[in-house]
Write an enzyme that holds these catalytic residues in place. Sequence first.
Site, short mmCIF file in Angstrom:
data_model
loop_
_atom_site.label_atom_id
_atom_site.label_comp_id
_atom_site.label_asym_id
_atom_site.label_seq_id
_atom_site.Cartn_x
_atom_site.Cartn_y
_atom_site.Cartn_z
N ARG A 102 53.77 35.72 4.82
CA ARG A 102 52.82 34.62 5.06
C ARG A 102 52.21 34.11 3.76
O ARG A 102 51.88 32.92 3.65
CB ARG A 102 51.72 35.07 6.01
CG ARG A 102 52.25 35.17 7.42
CD ARG A 102 51.17 35.54 8.39
NE ARG A 102 51.57 35.14 9.73
CZ ARG A 102 50.98 35.55 10.84
NH1 ARG A 102 49.95 36.38 10.76
NH2 ARG A 102 51.41 35.15 12.01
N LYS B 226 60.20 38.59 30.38
CA LYS B 226 59.59 38.12 31.63
C LYS B 226 59.53 36.62 31.76
O LYS B 226 59.23 35.91 30.80
CB LYS B 226 58.16 38.66 31.72
CG LYS B 226 58.10 40.15 31.95
CD LYS B 226 56.64 40.57 32.05
CE LYS B 226 56.53 41.99 32.58
NZ LYS B 226 55.10 42.35 32.69
N GLY C 211 58.26 36.34 18.06
CA GLY C 211 58.27 37.59 17.30
C GLY C 211 59.57 38.36 17.45
O GLY C 211 60.21 38.73 16.46
N GLY D 224 52.25 32.54 18.66
CA GLY D 224 51.53 31.81 19.70
C GLY D 224 51.60 30.31 19.55
O GLY D 224 51.79 29.59 20.53
P1 ADP Z 1 59.77 36.73 21.81
O1 ADP Z 1 58.84 37.75 21.18
O2 ADP Z 1 60.84 36.30 20.87
O3 ADP Z 1 59.03 35.57 22.43
P2 ADP Z 1 59.86 38.23 24.27
O4 ADP Z 1 58.71 39.06 23.82
O5 ADP Z 1 59.64 37.27 25.37
O6 ADP Z 1 60.53 37.48 23.01
O7 ADP Z 1 61.03 39.19 24.79
C1 ADP Z 1 61.62 40.19 24.00
C2 ADP Z 1 61.88 41.44 24.79
O8 ADP Z 1 62.67 41.22 25.94
C3 ADP Z 1 62.64 42.46 23.97
O9 ADP Z 1 61.81 43.56 23.75
C4 ADP Z 1 63.85 42.80 24.80
O10 ADP Z 1 64.18 44.17 24.78
C5 ADP Z 1 63.42 42.38 26.18
N1 ADP Z 1 64.58 42.14 27.06
C6 ADP Z 1 65.54 41.23 26.90
N2 ADP Z 1 66.46 41.32 27.86
C7 ADP Z 1 66.09 42.33 28.68
C8 ADP Z 1 66.63 42.91 29.87
N3 ADP Z 1 67.76 42.46 30.42
N4 ADP Z 1 65.97 43.94 30.43
C9 ADP Z 1 64.82 44.38 29.86
N5 ADP Z 1 64.24 43.87 28.76
C10 ADP Z 1 64.88 42.86 28.17
#
Ligand code: ADP
Length: 402
Positions: A38, A199, A357, A380
Site C-alpha cells: 500500500r 457464499k 482479497g 470493500g
Molecule cells: P474474495 O475474498 O476474493 O472476495 P471470497 O471471500 O468470496 O473471495 O471467497 C473465497 C473463499 O471461497 C475461499 O476461501 C475458497 O476456499 C472458498 N470456496 C470457493 N469454492 C468453494 C467450494 N466449492 N466450497 C467451499 N468453499 C469454497
Amino acid sequence: MSTFRTLDSLPDVHGKVALVRVDFNVPMNEGSVSDCTRIQASAPTILELADAGAKVLLLTHFGRPGGERHSTLSTSVIQGAVAQVLGHEVMFISELSGPVVEQSLGIFGPGGIGLLDNTRFWPGEEANDPEFARAIAANGDLYVNDAFSAAHRAHATTEGLAHLLPAYAGRAMQAELEALDKALGNPDPPVAAVVGGAKVSTKLAVLEHLVARVDHLIIGGGMANTFLAARGVAIGKSLAEHDLAAKAEAIMAAAEAAGCTVHLPYDVVVAKAFAAYPPSRRTCNVHEVAADEMILDVGPQAVESLADVLKTCRTLVWNGPLGAFETPPFDAATVALARTAAALTREGSLVSVAGGGDTVAALNHAGAAEDFSYVSTAGGAFLEWMEGRELPGVTALRGMAY
Ligand code: ADP
Ligand code: MG
C-alpha cells in the site's frame, strides 16, 4: 464516466501544502510493517508532488482506534517504513491540524514530506465532521486523494476535504478508476464476469448488478452450489445456502431477461472429505454427486468451455475463486481459467480486471496476477463498486472536476 482532476492539471505547487489522503493501513508483524504494497502504491503520487516542490502532508487511517489515541496505532510506528519505501526523509507529526502542524510546515522546505497521525484518533474523521475537516484544510492549499480502498467511506479525510480545497485524484486512484471504468463503466463488449467464492449471501448485490451489465456471468465456487440446488440438482453435502434458492432463481430470471448467459459448472470435482488430495476425490457430472460428497471445484470440461467463452470476450471482471483454491487439487479450475485470462490479456484480446482479497491471492498463486490488466487490492471498496454503488470519496472528487 464523468471526469475528475488528476495531477496532470496541477497548477504550480512549489511551496504549496498538499494534503494527500493515502491508505497506509498496512499489516504489522511484531512491530514492523509486514507488507509495504500500500505504501508502494502511493509512492509515485507522493514523490511527484514532492518533486514539484509541494510540502506534502500524508493523511491515513491505521487500524480501528475508534476515535481515541492508542500508542500502538500511531502512524509513528510506520514512519520508518514509509521513509524507506519513498527513499525520502519523512517527518512524523503528532496532530492533524493546528499549531503543531503549522510549526512543522515552517521547518519544511519545498519537497518536504510529513506523516500526520492516525486520522481515526479523532471522532470527527468517521463522523465526517465539517468543523474537523475545516481545521485540517486550514493548513493545506490542495487535497489529493490516492486512497481508492477507503473511498467507500464518507469520512472527513476521504470525502469532506474534497469539498474544502481544490481536489485531485492521485496516480493510484486515477489508475484504479480508469481500470474500473474500462471493466464495467464503459467496457468493450462482449463482457464476461466471473463471480466465485464461498457464499451467495456476501455477493447478492454484485450478482444483481452484473446481470444487467455483462454478456456472460460465470458462477463458480461455493455460490454455484446454491444456484445448482435451486435448479433441483442434488449437491450432496456441498456448502450451499438453500434459503437463498428464490434469490438465485430471481437472478437467473433477471439474467435471461437482460440477455446475459449464466454459466454454471456441468462437471465438478467432488470429495467425501475436505483435505489436500483426499483419496475420495473424483470428477463427475453435476448430476452425479453422491449424498456424502461435496463439490470443491469446477470440473475440467467446464473450465475448457469457460476458456472458450473468454476467447469470445473483450472484457473480463473477476471476483471470487472458482473452487477451494487454498487446498490442492481444488485450485485447478481457478488456476487454469486465470492463466487463460492472463494469456488472452497478454495477446491484447482481453481487458481483465480482478479484485477481492482471496481472488488476489488466487491469481498470485496461479502466477497470473502480473498479466491481468489491473488487479485491485481495495477489498470493500472494490466490492461496493462491483455492486454499482457510488463511492463517496470518488463522487466528491468528480464533483470537483472542471
Ligand atoms: P474474495 O475474498 O476474493 O472476495 P471470497 O471471500 O468470496 O473471495 O471467497 C473465497 C473463499 O471461497 C475461499 O476461501 C475458497 O476456499 C472458498 N470456496 C470457493 N469454492 C468453494 C467450494 N466449492 N466450497 C467451499 N468453499 C469454497
Ligand atoms: Mg474473502
